[in-house]
Design an enzyme around this catalytic site. Sequence first.
Site, PDB file in Angstrom:
ATOM      1  N   ASP A 211       0.810  -1.231   0.000  1.00 57.01           N
ATOM      2  CA  ASP A 211       0.000   0.000   0.000  1.00 57.01           C
ATOM      3  C   ASP A 211       0.841   1.278   0.000  1.00 57.01           C
ATOM      4  O   ASP A 211       0.446   2.284   0.588  1.00 57.01           O
ATOM      5  CB  ASP A 211      -0.973   0.004   1.197  1.00 57.01           C
ATOM      6  CG  ASP A 211      -1.899  -1.203   1.150  1.00 57.01           C
ATOM      7  OD1 ASP A 211      -2.360  -1.545   0.042  1.00 57.01           O
ATOM      8  OD2 ASP A 211      -2.130  -1.820   2.208  1.00 57.01           O
ATOM      9  N   ARG A 212       1.982   1.204  -0.612  1.00 56.67           N
ATOM     10  CA  ARG A 212       2.888   2.365  -0.727  1.00 56.67           C
ATOM     11  C   ARG A 212       3.452   2.810   0.626  1.00 56.67           C
ATOM     12  O   ARG A 212       3.936   3.926   0.775  1.00 56.67           O
ATOM     13  CB  ARG A 212       2.193   3.567  -1.388  1.00 56.67           C
ATOM     14  CG  ARG A 212       1.882   3.464  -2.904  1.00 56.67           C
ATOM     15  CD  ARG A 212       2.547   2.376  -3.593  1.00 56.67           C
ATOM     16  NE  ARG A 212       2.519   2.466  -5.052  1.00 56.67           N
ATOM     17  CZ  ARG A 212       2.601   1.401  -5.844  1.00 56.67           C
ATOM     18  NH1 ARG A 212       2.647   0.178  -5.334  1.00 56.67           N
ATOM     19  NH2 ARG A 212       2.641   1.539  -7.130  1.00 56.67           N
ATOM     20  N   LEU A 213       3.365   1.933   1.641  1.00 52.04           N
ATOM     21  CA  LEU A 213       3.964   2.281   2.941  1.00 52.04           C
ATOM     22  C   LEU A 213       5.398   1.756   2.956  1.00 52.04           C
ATOM     23  O   LEU A 213       5.735   0.808   3.661  1.00 52.04           O
ATOM     24  CB  LEU A 213       3.136   1.681   4.093  1.00 52.04           C
ATOM     25  CG  LEU A 213       1.674   2.124   4.137  1.00 52.04           C
ATOM     26  CD1 LEU A 213       0.972   1.545   5.370  1.00 52.04           C
ATOM     27  CD2 LEU A 213       1.575   3.646   4.154  1.00 52.04           C
TER      28      LEU A 213
END
Length: 215
Positions: A193-195
């Site tokens: 999730d783009r973390l």
Amino acid sequence: MESQPEIHELRRNYKRDPLAETALNSDPVAQFRVWFEEARVAGILEPNAMTLGTADANGCVSCRTVLLKGIDERGFVFFTNYESRKARQIEQNPRAALLFPWVELERQVEIAGRVEKIAESESLEYFLSRPFGSRIGAWVSEQSSVIASRDVLETRFQELKNEFADGNVPKPKGWGGYCVVPETIEFWQGGADRLHDRFLYSRSDTGWKISRLAP
Ligand SMILES: Cc1cc2nc3c(=O)[nH]c(=O)nc-3n(C[C@H](O)[C@H](O)[C@H](O)COP(=O)(O)O)c2cc1C
């Protein structure tokens, strides 16, 4: 034929486990060696290929791929032509950034710092370890200058092959190594999730400081 996605549709969810600061070595060069070894073992093509970014005195930026040829206590070493475009930029502005885009591993490392020429004796030692054709090649090419055709290169290559037929190819004066002495080194690892995880090592008077950056 199956329809191919448009560029804007290319999307990949990175899914590496989160990277904890406690898992990092306090010395970024040691940490770099760990990730480099993992890139090598993973079979990444040319894991030592890195993007070298430089800028001239006016701030005009350029980048290109070069090969990392050594890591020592000062920094990261590559070899090139001392009269090339990159060399002219380094002369005007002796700073550079290096980027290792190990995308298959969902990782990248960015190194930034001062650039210094390495000792002539070290350049010579490495030059003499190169294969015959590469040593000749260093003489053939006035890197980054305009040439009329490929023939120019091939003709010159043949001439030099004859000239140095005994195998003794001296190092051209204008060829050698540079060392990027790191002031910052950032390790990036993809997360879901783009973390993504980003850790920036910055050099201080007392050693290296580690900060976590927002992805
Ligand atoms: C995989 C790869 C590795 C390369 N390695 C080097 C290198 O180690 N040294 C070098 O001078 N050029 C290398 N090049 C060529 C450079 O990318 C570049 O074209 C050349 O150095 C001229 O750059 P400049 O005009 O910005 O000075 C490599 C290119 C590729 C694609």
